[in-house]
Motif scaffolding. Structure first.
Motif, PDB file in Angstrom:
ATOM      1  N   UNK A 249       0.941  -1.156  -0.069  1.00 19.32           N
ATOM      2  CA  UNK A 249      -0.063  -0.014  -0.102  1.00 19.32           C
ATOM      3  C   UNK A 249       1.000   1.282  -0.146  1.00 19.32           C
ATOM      4  N   UNK A 250       0.541   2.053  -0.766  1.00 20.37           N
ATOM      5  CA  UNK A 250       1.241   3.296  -1.199  1.00 20.37           C
ATOM      6  C   UNK A 250       0.473   4.444  -0.435  1.00 20.37           C
ATOM      7  N   UNK A 251       1.150   5.081   0.442  1.00 15.00           N
ATOM      8  CA  UNK A 251       0.155   6.416   1.183  1.00 15.00           C
ATOM      9  C   UNK A 251       1.080   7.560   0.885  1.00 15.00           C
ATOM     10  N   UNK A 252       0.709   8.439   0.049  1.00 14.16           N
ATOM     11  CA  UNK A 252       1.590   9.579  -0.489  1.00 14.16           C
ATOM     12  C   UNK A 252       1.818  10.579   0.585  1.00 14.16           C
ATOM     13  N   UNK A 253       2.885  11.377   0.605  1.00 14.47           N
ATOM     14  CA  UNK A 253       2.977  12.652   1.149  1.00 14.47           C
ATOM     15  C   UNK A 253       3.784  12.226   2.461  1.00 14.47           C
ATOM     16  N   UNK A 254       4.097  11.316   2.828  1.00 13.66           N
ATOM     17  CA  UNK A 254       4.701  10.950   4.182  1.00 13.66           C
ATOM     18  C   UNK A 254       5.964  10.803   4.001  1.00 13.66           C
ATOM     19  N   UNK A 255       6.861  10.784   5.217  1.00 13.49           N
ATOM     20  CA  UNK A 255       8.163  10.386   5.278  1.00 13.49           C
ATOM     21  C   UNK A 255       8.414   9.206   6.156  1.00 13.49           C
ATOM     22  N   UNK A 256       9.565   8.638   6.292  1.00 19.54           N
ATOM     23  CA  UNK A 256      10.034   7.245   6.974  1.00 19.54           C
ATOM     24  C   UNK A 256       9.036   6.739   8.037  1.00 19.54           C
ATOM     25  N   UNK A 257       8.839   7.800   8.937  1.00 25.56           N
ATOM     26  CA  UNK A 257       8.002   7.752  10.201  1.00 25.56           C
ATOM     27  C   UNK A 257       6.476   8.069   9.687  1.00 25.56           C
ATOM     28  N   UNK A 258       5.948   7.041   9.039  1.00 29.43           N
ATOM     29  CA  UNK A 258       4.497   7.407   8.531  1.00 29.43           C
ATOM     30  C   UNK A 258       3.520   7.645   9.552  1.00 29.43           C
ATOM     31  N   UNK A 259       3.276   6.726  10.504  1.00 25.64           N
ATOM     32  CA  UNK A 259       2.310   7.155  11.492  1.00 25.64           C
ATOM     33  C   UNK A 259       2.478   8.508  12.338  1.00 25.64           C
ATOM     34  N   UNK A 260       3.669   8.861  12.473  1.00 28.51           N
ATOM     35  CA  UNK A 260       3.888  10.098  12.995  1.00 28.51           C
ATOM     36  C   UNK A 260       3.635  11.258  12.430  1.00 28.51           C
ATOM     37  N   UNK A 261       3.819  11.303  11.008  1.00 29.57           N
ATOM     38  CA  UNK A 261       3.680  12.073   9.994  1.00 29.57           C
ATOM     39  C   UNK A 261       2.270  12.395  10.147  1.00 29.57           C
ATOM     40  N   UNK A 262       1.169  11.343   9.897  1.00 24.11           N
ATOM     41  CA  UNK A 262      -0.024  11.409   9.822  1.00 24.11           C
ATOM     42  C   UNK A 262      -0.829  10.317  10.241  1.00 24.11           C
ATOM     43  N   UNK A 263      -0.920  10.401  11.460  1.00 24.66           N
ATOM     44  CA  UNK A 263      -1.535   9.099  12.397  1.00 24.66           C
ATOM     45  C   UNK A 263      -3.016   8.642  11.599  1.00 24.66           C
ATOM     46  N   UNK A 264      -3.728   9.662  11.397  1.00 24.94           N
ATOM     47  CA  UNK A 264      -5.248   9.518  10.674  1.00 24.94           C
ATOM     48  C   UNK A 264      -4.987   8.549   9.512  1.00 24.94           C
ATOM     49  N   UNK A 265      -4.235   9.014   8.605  1.00 23.75           N
ATOM     50  CA  UNK A 265      -3.778   8.413   7.154  1.00 23.75           C
ATOM     51  C   UNK A 265      -3.273   6.937   7.487  1.00 23.75           C
ATOM     52  N   UNK A 266      -2.415   6.746   8.374  1.00 20.75           N
ATOM     53  CA  UNK A 266      -1.988   5.458   8.965  1.00 20.75           C
ATOM     54  C   UNK A 266      -2.854   4.432   9.243  1.00 20.75           C
ATOM     55  N   UNK A 267      -3.794   4.913  10.135  1.00 24.83           N
ATOM     56  CA  UNK A 267      -4.793   4.212  10.725  1.00 24.83           C
ATOM     57  C   UNK A 267      -6.078   3.822   9.837  1.00 24.83           C
ATOM     58  N   UNK A 268      -6.293   4.835   9.128  1.00 21.02           N
ATOM     59  CA  UNK A 268      -7.195   4.496   7.735  1.00 21.02           C
ATOM     60  C   UNK A 268      -6.881   3.283   7.067  1.00 21.02           C
ATOM     61  N   UNK A 269      -5.488   3.249   6.764  1.00 18.78           N
ATOM     62  CA  UNK A 269      -4.964   1.917   6.056  1.00 18.78           C
ATOM     63  C   UNK A 269      -4.849   0.799   6.923  1.00 18.78           C
TER      64      UNK A 269
END
Length: 282
Positions: A249-269
């Motif tokens: 799954x590719x989630x655009x616009x985030x850095x290596x620490x994806x969850x910390x960049x955008x917790x909502x996007x991470x948890x939606x996935x």
């Protein structure tokens, strides 16, 4: 081994042969294992622990050389990732015997270690969530090795500059769960700097040779930030393995620490996948 309780959470400090861990959540629920990346710790996973403890039995590990787990020795520093894998597998085995098969979530090094543990012991796991796992190209590995001493110095220089360090995080990661800041900083102050100086963070090519045979259902996430390890190219390579156990799954616009960049996007996935695995394998 010593055990401490605080607010319904159990902190387990290790014997010499196993990893320290945080245990939380309800007994009798599906086991959910959490594994952090380099220089983090179980305490820096507070948001995940809090989110899933109502529905799962949570065990968040301090990897070898991190948090309250034992430091590396001169011998284990010769191959620290292998030593970390062995310590993780020694720690997971009794938990699976006690609680049953686990769902596991890992970031970076933690994701890489979990993937290898699942390749060795597929009977331990229901499924894996791997956030930008540290499966490296030879070029990436060389850069990490070369930068290891400078990274160890950067982390060591945080001592006495804790407030300044936290202020920097506030600017760089505005969506970062605030409850994790203290744990993140404490992890930096506790990490084994001799390990950090090695620049070892994960597995080096050809990791595809064993990943292609993985049988545990696995979701691999990455993004396009300049510090991501897999990004689109890495995910395409995983897709080319044609392993039905692997989903990317590719989630655009985030850095290596994806969850910390955008917790909502991470948890939606991630959350629907964990919910499905939990329902399918109660």
């Amino acid at each position: 081994m010593s055990v401490e309780f605080m607010g319904g959470v159990m902190f387990v400090r290790p014997r010499c042969d196993i990893l320290a861990r945080i245990e939380a959540g309800a007994y009798g629920k599906r086991l959910l294992i959490l594994c952090h990346g380099v220089t983090d710790s179980a305490a820096s996973l507070d948001e995940l622990i809090d989110r899933f403890s109502p529905t799962h039995r949570i065990v968040a590990f301090d990897s070898l050389g991190h948090g309250h787990s034992p430091s590396f020795t001169g011998e284990t520093l010769a191959d620290p990732i292998e030593a970390a894998r062995l310590a993780l597998e020694q720690s997971i085995a009794p938990l699976v015997a006690k609680y049953g098969r686990a769902i596991a979530v890992g970031h970076s090094m933690g994701a890489a270690l979990l993937s290898r543990a699942a390749a060795d012991h597929p009977e331990w796991f229901t499924g894996l969530i791997l956030e930008d796992p540290a499966w490296l190209t030879t070029e990436q590995a060389a850069r990490y090795r070369a930068n290891g001493p400078a990274e160890a110095k950067r982390i060591g220089d945080m001592v006495g500059r804790e407030r300044e360090t936290i202020d920097t995080i506030d600017v760089d990661y505005p969506l970062w769960p605030r409850t994790e800041l203290a744990g993140w900083l404490q992890a930096k102050l506790n990490v084994d700097l001799d390990f950090v100086a090695t620049g070892a963070v994960g597995y080096i090519e050809p990791w595809q040779t064993w990943l292609g045979d993985l049988t545990v259902p696995t979701l691999v996430l990455s993004s396009d930030g300049d510090d991501t390890l897999l990004n689109r190219d890495g995910l395409r390579l995983i897709d080319s393995l044609a392993n039905p156990a692997l989903t990317t799954m590719f989630v655009p616009g985030l850095r290596h620490t994806m969850r910390r960049d955008n917790p909502a996007a991470f948890h939606q996935a991630v959350d629907p996948v964990i919910a499905r695995w939990t329902e399918e394998h109660p």
